[in-house]
Motif scaffolding. Structure first.
Motif, PDB file in Angstrom:
ATOM      1  N   TYR A  58       0.829  -8.022  -5.628  1.00 18.32           N
ATOM      2  CA  TYR A  58       2.347  -6.649  -5.391  1.00 18.32           C
ATOM      3  C   TYR A  58       3.311  -7.955  -5.675  1.00 18.32           C
ATOM      4  CZ  TYR A  58      -1.160  -3.579  -5.508  1.00 18.32           C
ATOM      5  OH  TYR A  58      -2.197  -2.217  -5.877  1.00 18.32           O
ATOM      6  N   ASN A  59       3.096  -8.986  -5.086  1.00 12.50           N
ATOM      7  CA  ASN A  59       4.578  -9.626  -4.426  1.00 12.50           C
ATOM      8  C   ASN A  59       5.318  -9.506  -5.486  1.00 12.50           C
ATOM      9  OD1 ASN A  59       5.583 -12.054  -3.850  1.00 12.50           O
ATOM     10  ND2 ASN A  59       5.055 -13.388  -5.398  1.00 12.50           N
ATOM     11  N   ASN A  60       5.644  -9.239  -7.108  1.00 13.68           N
ATOM     12  CA  ASN A  60       6.865  -9.251  -7.540  1.00 13.68           C
ATOM     13  C   ASN A  60       6.556  -7.578  -7.756  1.00 13.68           C
ATOM     14  OD1 ASN A  60       7.439 -11.409  -7.821  1.00 13.68           O
ATOM     15  ND2 ASN A  60       5.515 -11.705 -10.025  1.00 13.68           N
ATOM     16  N   ASN A  61       6.282  -6.604  -6.732  1.00 13.40           N
ATOM     17  CA  ASN A  61       6.833  -5.441  -7.225  1.00 13.40           C
ATOM     18  C   ASN A  61       7.643  -4.623  -5.797  1.00 13.40           C
ATOM     19  OD1 ASN A  61       4.155  -5.142  -8.454  1.00 13.40           O
ATOM     20  ND2 ASN A  61       3.979  -3.669  -7.536  1.00 13.40           N
ATOM     21  N   THR A  62       8.132  -3.943  -6.189  1.00 18.79           N
ATOM     22  CA  THR A  62       9.189  -2.921  -5.688  1.00 18.79           C
ATOM     23  C   THR A  62       8.840  -1.248  -5.317  1.00 18.79           C
ATOM     24  OG1 THR A  62      11.013  -4.229  -5.763  1.00 18.79           O
ATOM     25  CG2 THR A  62      11.688  -2.704  -4.642  1.00 18.79           C
ATOM     26  N   ILE A  63       8.187  -1.453  -4.077  1.00 21.73           N
ATOM     27  CA  ILE A  63       7.026   0.086  -3.820  1.00 21.73           C
ATOM     28  C   ILE A  63       8.972   0.395  -3.741  1.00 21.73           C
ATOM     29  CG2 ILE A  63       5.398  -0.155  -3.747  1.00 21.73           C
ATOM     30  CD1 ILE A  63       5.622   0.069  -0.720  1.00 21.73           C
ATOM     31  N   SER A  64       8.443   2.398  -3.857  1.00 20.97           N
ATOM     32  CA  SER A  64       9.571   2.980  -4.132  1.00 20.97           C
ATOM     33  C   SER A  64       9.891   3.754  -2.622  1.00 20.97           C
ATOM     34  CB  SER A  64       9.493   4.200  -5.064  1.00 20.97           C
ATOM     35  OG  SER A  64       8.270   5.015  -4.288  1.00 20.97           O
ATOM     36  N   GLU A  65       8.662   3.443  -1.888  1.00 24.47           N
ATOM     37  CA  GLU A  65       9.041   4.455  -0.713  1.00 24.47           C
ATOM     38  C   GLU A  65       7.454   3.406   0.540  1.00 24.47           C
ATOM     39  OE1 GLU A  65       7.570   8.720  -0.453  1.00 24.47           O
ATOM     40  OE2 GLU A  65       9.745   7.909  -1.472  1.00 24.47           O
ATOM     41  N   LEU A  66       7.403   3.755   1.899  1.00 28.11           N
ATOM     42  CA  LEU A  66       6.790   2.945   2.726  1.00 28.11           C
ATOM     43  C   LEU A  66       6.325   4.781   2.493  1.00 28.11           C
ATOM     44  CD1 LEU A  66       7.961   1.964   5.365  1.00 28.11           C
ATOM     45  CD2 LEU A  66       6.420   0.996   3.771  1.00 28.11           C
ATOM     46  N   PRO A  67       5.253   5.176   2.309  1.00 21.58           N
ATOM     47  CA  PRO A  67       4.594   6.178   2.356  1.00 21.58           C
ATOM     48  C   PRO A  67       4.603   7.445   3.639  1.00 21.58           C
ATOM     49  CG  PRO A  67       2.865   4.510   3.007  1.00 21.58           C
ATOM     50  CD  PRO A  67       3.694   4.024   2.767  1.00 21.58           C
ATOM     51  N   SER A  68       4.342   8.614   3.296  1.00 21.72           N
ATOM     52  CA  SER A  68       4.609   9.266   4.488  1.00 21.72           C
ATOM     53  C   SER A  68       3.346   8.838   5.752  1.00 21.72           C
ATOM     54  CB  SER A  68       4.686  10.692   3.944  1.00 21.72           C
ATOM     55  OG  SER A  68       6.367  10.641   3.294  1.00 21.72           O
ATOM     56  N   VAL A  69       1.850   9.578   4.476  1.00 22.88           N
ATOM     57  CA  VAL A  69       0.631   9.309   5.303  1.00 22.88           C
ATOM     58  C   VAL A  69      -0.266   8.264   4.741  1.00 22.88           C
ATOM     59  CG1 VAL A  69      -1.249  10.936   5.950  1.00 22.88           C
ATOM     60  CG2 VAL A  69       1.247  11.443   5.745  1.00 22.88           C
ATOM     61  N   ILE A  70      -0.957   7.748   5.202  1.00 22.87           N
ATOM     62  CA  ILE A  70      -2.244   7.015   4.811  1.00 22.87           C
ATOM     63  C   ILE A  70      -3.654   7.914   4.878  1.00 22.87           C
ATOM     64  CG2 ILE A  70      -3.808   4.819   4.873  1.00 22.87           C
ATOM     65  CD1 ILE A  70      -0.370   3.523   5.646  1.00 22.87           C
ATOM     66  N   LEU A  71      -4.770   7.757   3.772  1.00 24.23           N
ATOM     67  CA  LEU A  71      -6.086   8.458   3.676  1.00 24.23           C
ATOM     68  C   LEU A  71      -6.891   7.180   3.964  1.00 24.23           C
ATOM     69  CD1 LEU A  71      -5.800  11.715   1.385  1.00 24.23           C
ATOM     70  CD2 LEU A  71      -5.704  11.143   4.306  1.00 24.23           C
ATOM     71  N   LEU A  72      -7.555   6.520   4.637  1.00 25.59           N
ATOM     72  CA  LEU A  72      -7.786   5.700   4.517  1.00 25.59           C
ATOM     73  C   LEU A  72      -9.415   5.505   4.778  1.00 25.59           C
ATOM     74  CD1 LEU A  72      -8.059   2.003   5.219  1.00 25.59           C
ATOM     75  CD2 LEU A  72      -7.126   3.036   7.866  1.00 25.59           C
ATOM     76  N   ASP A  73     -10.816   5.808   4.058  1.00 28.92           N
ATOM     77  CA  ASP A  73     -11.549   5.536   4.010  1.00 28.92           C
ATOM     78  C   ASP A  73     -12.308   4.359   5.543  1.00 28.92           C
ATOM     79  OD1 ASP A  73     -14.905   5.774   3.855  1.00 28.92           O
ATOM     80  OD2 ASP A  73     -14.614   4.554   1.765  1.00 28.92           O
TER      81      ASP A  73
END
Length: 159
Positions: A58-73
């Motif tokens: 994801y080095n060249n990506n710009t994500i639209s936002e940090l997540p509000s919540v993370i669901l984690l296994d």
């Protein structure tokens, strides 16, 4: 490390689970529960961290936002949920994101360890789709209707 974010949508979540069928089932349950947030999926803890930090694949990506919540296994290859949670909570730019463990394990030691590592909640995956839809309705009502979610420094460049 460079984190590039731009807050636009009201709520987003990231689902980290190594089982593709579980990811698809969870997304279907979210949709059936009437979810109005965006959901991004990753297959392990390292991919989650890379996505959030705009590193690795994801080095060249710009994500639209940090997540509000993370669901984690919990049980994932490469970097499991426990170590991922520990690293998230050590990172000053990611530490305030609520992390909900979504696991098949109902073992008391896993639940206790999850909370000790900083999980905001612990949910045990149900065995059938209708129960999963009901769980997602509760998830939606609680996390997006009842509580205030912390805002992150998502518009800043961090190194």
């Amino acid at each position: 490390m460079s984190i590039r974010h731009n807050i636009q949508a009201p709520f987003t979540i990231i689902l980290a689970d190594d089982d593709e069928d579980d990811r698809l089932l969870a997304q279907d349950a979210m949709e059936a529960a009437g979810s109005s947030y965006q959901c991004h999926t990753v297959s392990d803890g390292q991919e989650l961290l890379d996505y959030l930090r705009c590193e690795g694949n994801y080095n060249n990506n710009t994500i639209s936002e940090l997540p509000s919540v993370i669901l984690l296994d919990l049980n994932m290859p490469i970097l499991d949920g426990r170590e991922t949670l520990r690293l998230l909570k050590l990172d000053p730019y990611l530490a305030n994101i609520p992390v909900i463990i979504l696991s098949t394990s109902a073992a008391e030691e896993d639940i206790n360890e999850g909370y000790a590592l900083g999980a905001s909640s612990y949910m045990v995956k149900p065995n059938d789709f209708d129960s999963l839809v009901d769980m997602m309705k509760c998830f939606n009502n609680y996390w997006f209707d009842c509580v205030s979610i912390p805002h992150t420094a998502a518009n800043d460049e961090h190194k």
